[in-house]
Write a protein that holds these residues in place. Structure first.
Motif, PDB file in Angstrom:
ATOM      1  N   THR B 195       0.828  -1.199   0.000  1.00  0.00           N
ATOM      2  CA  THR B 195       0.000   0.000   0.000  1.00  0.00           C
ATOM      3  C   THR B 195       0.867   1.256   0.000  1.00  0.00           C
ATOM      4  OG1 THR B 195      -0.113  -0.071   2.390  1.00  0.00           O
ATOM      5  CG2 THR B 195      -1.929  -1.071   1.197  1.00  0.00           C
ATOM      6  N   PHE B 196       2.147   1.101   0.207  1.00  0.00           N
ATOM      7  CA  PHE B 196       3.088   2.226   0.195  1.00  0.00           C
ATOM      8  C   PHE B 196       2.612   3.375   1.084  1.00  0.00           C
ATOM      9  CE2 PHE B 196       3.169   0.016  -3.888  1.00  0.00           C
ATOM     10  CZ  PHE B 196       4.452  -0.498  -3.839  1.00  0.00           C
ATOM     11  N   GLY B 197       2.045   2.999   2.220  1.00  0.00           N
ATOM     12  CA  GLY B 197       1.623   4.001   3.185  1.00  0.00           C
ATOM     13  C   GLY B 197       0.357   4.760   2.828  1.00  0.00           C
ATOM     14  N   SER B 198      -0.295   4.373   1.730  1.00  0.00           N
ATOM     15  CA  SER B 198      -1.493   5.109   1.353  1.00  0.00           C
ATOM     16  C   SER B 198      -2.737   4.500   2.008  1.00  0.00           C
ATOM     17  CB  SER B 198      -1.665   5.082  -0.167  1.00  0.00           C
ATOM     18  OG  SER B 198      -3.020   5.183  -0.508  1.00  0.00           O
ATOM     19  N   LEU B 199      -3.499   5.349   2.663  1.00  0.00           N
ATOM     20  CA  LEU B 199      -4.711   4.899   3.335  1.00  0.00           C
ATOM     21  C   LEU B 199      -5.727   4.393   2.318  1.00  0.00           C
ATOM     22  CD1 LEU B 199      -5.025   4.975   6.323  1.00  0.00           C
ATOM     23  CD2 LEU B 199      -6.273   7.109   6.131  1.00  0.00           C
ATOM     24  N   GLU B 200      -5.789   5.089   1.171  1.00  0.00           N
ATOM     25  CA  GLU B 200      -6.785   4.746   0.154  1.00  0.00           C
ATOM     26  C   GLU B 200      -6.546   3.357  -0.424  1.00  0.00           C
ATOM     27  OE1 GLU B 200      -5.323   7.674   0.325  1.00  0.00           O
ATOM     28  OE2 GLU B 200      -6.949   9.148   0.423  1.00  0.00           O
ATOM     29  N   LEU B 201      -5.272   2.975  -0.495  1.00  0.00           N
ATOM     30  CA  LEU B 201      -4.982   1.676  -1.098  1.00  0.00           C
ATOM     31  C   LEU B 201      -5.260   0.515  -0.153  1.00  0.00           C
ATOM     32  CD1 LEU B 201      -1.738   2.261  -3.176  1.00  0.00           C
ATOM     33  CD2 LEU B 201      -4.033   1.834  -4.011  1.00  0.00           C
ATOM     34  N   GLN B 202      -5.518   0.839   1.135  1.00  0.00           N
ATOM     35  CA  GLN B 202      -5.753  -0.240   2.097  1.00  0.00           C
ATOM     36  C   GLN B 202      -6.955  -1.091   1.732  1.00  0.00           C
ATOM     37  OE1 GLN B 202      -5.849   0.752   6.200  1.00  0.00           O
ATOM     38  NE2 GLN B 202      -3.721   1.370   6.243  1.00  0.00           N
ATOM     39  N   SER B 203      -7.964  -0.469   1.161  1.00  0.00           N
ATOM     40  CA  SER B 203      -9.135  -1.269   0.812  1.00  0.00           C
ATOM     41  C   SER B 203      -8.972  -1.923  -0.559  1.00  0.00           C
ATOM     42  CB  SER B 203     -10.402  -0.419   0.878  1.00  0.00           C
ATOM     43  OG  SER B 203     -10.191   0.828   0.281  1.00  0.00           O
ATOM     44  N   GLY B 204      -7.771  -1.877  -1.120  1.00  0.00           N
ATOM     45  CA  GLY B 204      -7.500  -2.584  -2.370  1.00  0.00           C
ATOM     46  C   GLY B 204      -7.864  -1.780  -3.594  1.00  0.00           C
ATOM     47  N   ILE B 205      -7.567  -2.364  -4.758  1.00  0.00           N
ATOM     48  CA  ILE B 205      -7.871  -1.707  -6.022  1.00  0.00           C
ATOM     49  C   ILE B 205      -9.096  -2.383  -6.611  1.00  0.00           C
ATOM     50  CG2 ILE B 205      -7.028  -1.322  -8.373  1.00  0.00           C
ATOM     51  CD1 ILE B 205      -4.221  -1.122  -7.159  1.00  0.00           C
ATOM     52  N   ASP B 206     -10.123  -1.611  -6.873  1.00  0.00           N
ATOM     53  CA  ASP B 206     -11.370  -2.192  -7.374  1.00  0.00           C
ATOM     54  C   ASP B 206     -11.178  -2.673  -8.811  1.00  0.00           C
ATOM     55  OD1 ASP B 206     -14.099  -2.434  -8.456  1.00  0.00           O
ATOM     56  OD2 ASP B 206     -14.636  -1.658  -6.489  1.00  0.00           O
TER      57      ASP B 206
END
Lengths: 345, 503, 150
Positions: B195-206
């Motif tokens: 996730t490289f520290g990104s909060l948005e990427l925590q829920s994965g890539i749709d």
């Protein structure tokens, strides 16, 4: 020429359909608008709200928040749309990350229960109950342990005896993540029953809600779950509940026939409280609105009936009382986790 | 048997009530429109129209949702055929041969066969469901984590190895897709991965964002020159929406073969329409005498996945109705709606509320007929989208692509993700790496890994669990076969080729 | 080329997978196993591709043709740039305005400056049409323009 024509038809068509349908969709909400409680300073809520179930459809969190949304709508306590979205994953951690992302939002309401505290303490996520705005505790639910109808285990004591001989002999399934509620509630009971090395018991998490099918298909031996989650299959006789973790018999019909662990000589209980939370730093007016509205809701007939049919205890608390309760829970869970050896140092 | 027919008759009485007929038609039309928009598939369709159904009462609500569900399945492939942008994962297979058909000037036949195949698939699957729901549900219970893992492995292995140019590139695409699926919070352990520290990427890539990026953006990137200079091949003259006798003669068998396949895959919770459609496509390609025609506008390559896709959407209702377990993203939303209406999905639904359960099944039949009737003339209007000059059409597609992405996540971050995948898709195209394995891998990747780990916990780390049941062994054998077969075939061909050139 | 890049990517990915944090519950390696498998799979595919590519190069001298990429790649970079601006503006100035700007930017590039009237009309009609459908019909909220609240 033909292009212009198509475009005009297209645009005209879109507008007409849009008008037709807005009329359609708007109707149910319209009569309720007048009865909404008018907040003096800020008019809230005006926009559609975002209700989040931090797990898949059909589980305890999902059922709770959908019941809340339905009750609020039926009793006309809230008149704006309250669509529920499922954000499963990480035993609730994915939804917590989402809340953190939407810090300060006034339109998000989500539901949590013990895992909110557990996934933080066991190190699954750095986020915890402090990264939310607690709104109110609504209900208490209890766990139950179910097996397939043709299982070789007929009582919870038989399961425990098998585990005492070999902790790997019974495969336990559950809906929450490893180290979270469904896992811990079973380990707590197993420990109280005298099983050693509870950490070695194989626990398989089915977070998409397929746990009941897996236990029916014999892929796991026992499912540790909430009572409401397996209700339908218990009533049809496909699943048999061996015990609940309540301190007394609860619910009605088949549910009331399930013995408690205490009755069977295992001196332990597990209470699954559920409450509603907002995003961190939720604005004051929204917090106030929800504390008042949820209190009103907990006193309605509709809510009481919903609790009865789901086998929930109606245990409303909000404000300081709820925050103190959460702190207390945090301490208790710390003790339980360190006993089992799952507390993150 | 008599009881079933009796119940079914009562169900039809419910479905034929004018108000319910109206709801299913309305739901079907709305669903078709939603399904056509890139990014908005059946799950979003049912979810956004859910609030509308509250006022209808349980029967009306369920029937409307069913209409939306079916409509979105019908509609999803429209945009695949016309503009090479699938509305949903299940419609990816429709781009393989549907879009080439439209490029070859056969858009009418493509739209018609898509509606016809969808109709037949849906109808037969509904009949299966009426008579076979219980045995099929029992069969689905035999699938434990190990079997699920192998099923998904088979699906992506088949899709990867069907790449005509280079099997290795197919597998490379699969691995890259699985890597994308790994991004986010690990659902089992809660560890953040890539996730490289990104909060948005925590829920994965749709996966929908990726589909839109690769197809819609990719198509624009690929054809920039042609679009700008107005030389992009587009159909401009339109005939009747129908197929020729010859088309029908060639497609009816593939449709009938793909329907039961789709139905069974759909009945397995979590497997879903994308897998069903791609497996039907692979299957027909393997059976075909001219597999090299696939991907160039072969009508069978469109008919088979369309039939399987709709059959699977019917099959997906089985776990919900018979076990109370959501079988797909869409049925999960529908199940939530059922619970809100105070109905407990599961085996007791048929006993406690036979009118609703059987009314639902009957309205599936009615909905299918109505959708087929509505869809043929609607396709006639839709095909004219192609009359818009590409210079204007493609910016509109881009606009729709971005709004579709935003609707999925309500986050602008996905715009950046889209640019990244648009470029990734462009380079994959340049390197001749196929995109279908990539996307299927993103869709099933998470579940595949979870099943793998669940299986190993159950077996206490022993790999024996993957050959531990007849189903597992069969799936494993099919997987290995599907990988080896194309290699043998190509080796034979190259040997023949080289032996000829030797002379 | 593809082979070498994939090999390098596979190796880097495997190293990154190995460096992932341990799981706190159960087998600490568990979250890494699957990614490690993927990394090695990619590496193997990459090596195989490199070998095959190498053989082909020996057999047939690759006919390199200067493809007309230059103009296309300019447009691709332009699209990416426009999208970046779109993303930055989207939540600040609201859906309708930002989309009109985005659509115009794309239309001017593809449809040409001469047809500015069509461009403006299409962009405005599209943005407003979609806005109405999403907000009113589907009840999906879109960012609004500040002050004017549309």
């Amino acid at each position: 020429m033909s292009f212009k024509k198509t475009m005009t038809t297209l645009i005209a068509g879109t507008v007409v359909t849009a008008m037709l349908l807005t009329g359609c969709a708007g109707k149910p909400a319209a009569p309720a608008a007048g009865e909404a409680p008018a907040a003096p300073e800020v008019k809230y809520p005006e926009k559609a709200l975002e209700f989040i179930a931090p797990a898949g459809a059909g589980g305890g969190w999902d059922t709770t928040i959908r019941t809340v949304a339905k009750t609020l709508q039926d009793t006309k306590l809230v008149s704006v749309p309250m669509p529920v979205t499922n954000k499963p994953g990480g035993g609730g951690g994915v939804a917590l990350a989402y809340l953190e992302e939407k810090k300060g939002s006034d339109s998000i309401v989500t539901v949590y229960s013990p895992p909110l505290i557990l996934i933080n303490l066991n190190g699954s996520t750095p986020l915890g109950y402090k990264n939310t705005t607690p709104l109110a505790r609504l209900i208490a639910d209890y766990a139950c342990f179910v097996v397939s109808k043709d299982s070789k285990y007929k009582s919870i004591t038989e399961v425990m005896d098998a585990l005492k001989k070999d902790p790997k002999s019974v495969k336990v399934g559950g809906t929450s993540a490893a180290g979270s509620m469904d896992h811990l509630q079973f380990l707590k009971i197993a420990k109280a029953a005298g099983v050693e090395n509870v950490k070695e018991i194989a626990y398989i998490s089915f977070q998409d809600g397929s746990g009941p099918a897996q236990v029916m298909g014999g892929h796991v031996d026992l499912l540790s779950t909430g009572i409401a989650d397996a209700k339908g299959l218990m009533e049809s006789g496909d699943l048999v509940a061996l015990a609940t973790t309540a301190d007394k018999r609860i619910g009605e019909g088949k549910i009331a026939e399930i013995p408690t662990c205490k009755e069977l000589g295992i001196d332990a209980t597990f209470i699954n409280w559920r409450g509603l939370f907002g995003a961190p730093e939720m604005p004051e007016h929204a917090v106030k609105f929800w504390q008042e509205t949820l209190k009103k809701m907990s006193e309605t007939e509709e809510w009481k009936n919903a609790c009865k049919s789901n086998g929930w205890d109606n245990t409303f608390a909000s404000g300081d009382e709820f925050v103190k309760f959460l702190e207390q829970e945090n301490e208790n869970s710390k003790m339980l986790l360190s006993e089992i050896g799952m507390l993150k140092q | 048997m008599d009881v079933i027919l009796q119940n079914l008759m009562n169900g039809f009485q419910v479905a034929f009530e004018p108000i319910n007929l109206f709801w299913v038609t309305l739901g079907g039309i709305l669903g078709t429109i939603i399904g056509m928009l890139p990014g908005l598939g059946p799950a979003t369709g049912v979810a956004v129209l859910l609030p509308m159904t509250y006022a209808m009462g349980p029967t009306g609500a369920l029937i409307t949702m069913c209409g939306v569900y079916y409509g979105a399945m019908f509609g999803g492939s429209r945009s695949s055929i016309l503009i090479n942008t699938p509305g949903d994962g299940a419609a990816i297979a429709a781009t393989f041969d549907g879009y080439p058909m439209a490029m070859n000037g056969r858009a009418e036949a493509a739209l018609a066969i898509s509606a016809i195949a969808s109709f037949i698939g849906g109808m037969i699957a509904t009949v299966f469901m009426i008579f076979l729901a219980t045995p099929v549900a029992r069969f689905a219970l035999k699938f434990g984590p190990a079997e699920y893992f192998l099923l998904m492995l088979m699906a992506i292995a088949m899709t990867s190895s069907m790449n005509k140019g280079n099997v290795i590139k197919g597998f490379l695409s699969m691995f890259l897709g699985l890597m994308i699926a790994m991004v986010g919070l690990d659902p089992q352990s809660g560890v953040n991965r890539f996730t490289f520290g990104s909060l948005e990427l925590q829920s994965g890539i749709d996966f929908l964002t990726v589909i839109i990026a690769i197809y819609a953006l990719g198509e624009v990137f690929k054809c920039f020159k042609d679009i700008r200079e107005g030389t992009k091949k587009m159909q401009t003259k339109f005939g009747k929406i129908w197929i020729t006798r010859e088309d029908w003669r060639r497609t009816w068998k593939p449709i009938l073969r793909s329907t039961p396949l789709g139905f069974l895959i759909g009945a397995l919770p979590g497997a879903g329409g994308t897998m069903a459609a791609l497996m039907a496509y692979n299957n027909e390609k393997n059976l075909s005498k001219n597999p090299e025609d696939f991907g160039k506008g072969e009508i069978i390559g469109l008919a088979a996945p369309e039939a399987a896709n709709n059959a699977s959407s019917v099959g997906a209702l089985i776990p919900m109705l018979s076990l109370g377990i959501p079988g797909s993203g869409t049925t999960a939303v529908m199940m939530g709606a059922l619970l809100m209406l105070g109905l407990q999905p599961g085996p007791m639904l048929f006993q406690n509320h036979p009118d609703i359960a059987w009314g639902l099944i009957a309205s599936m039949v009615v909905g299918n007929v109505i959708l087929a009737i509505v869809n043929i003339p609607m396709a006639g209007a839709l095909v004219r989208v192609l009359a818009i000059p590409p210079k204007i059409l493609y910016p509109i597609i881009l606009g729709l692509a971005f709004i579709g992405t935003y609707a999925i996540s309500n986050s602008v971050i996905d715009f950046y993700i889209m640019i990244v995948f648009g470029i990734v898709g462009f380079f994959m195209e340049k390197a001749k790496i196929p995109s279908a394995p990539f996307i299927l891998a993103i869709i099933v990747g998470n579940m595949m890994e979870i099943s793998y780990r669940q299986a190993l916990v159950i077996s206490d780390g022993s790999m024996g669990i993957f050959v531990g049941s007849p189903i597992a062994i069969t799936l494993l054998a099919l997987t290995i076969g599907s990988v080896i077969m194309p290699i043998i075939k190509s080796m034979k061909k190259s040997r023949q080729g080289s032996s000829i050139s030797m002379k | 080329m593809t082979g070498l890049i994939s090999t390098a990517f596979g190796v880097i990915y495997s190293i990154m997978a190995y460096m992932l944090p341990d799981a706190t519950i159960g087998n600490p390696m568990e979250p890494k196993i699957f990614p490690l498998m993927l990394g090695s799979g990619t590496t193997i595919c990459g090596i195989l591709l490199t070998v095959i590519e190498g053989r082909k190069k020996q057999a047939v001298k690759e006919t390199k043709k200067a493809n007309g990429l230059s103009h296309d790649s300019k447009l691709i970079i332009y699209t990416c740039f426009v999208t970046l601006v779109y993303a930055l503006l989207f939540e600040r100035i609201g859906y309708v305005l930002s989309t009109i700007i985005f659509m115009n930017a794309m239309l001017f590039a593809l449809n040409g400056k001469e047809k500015w009237k069509t461009n403006l009309i299409v962009a405005a009609a599209f943005s407003i049409g979609v806005y109405v459908i999403f907000l009113k019909l589907l009840a999906i909220p879109l960012p609004m323009m500040p002050i004017l609240e549309i």
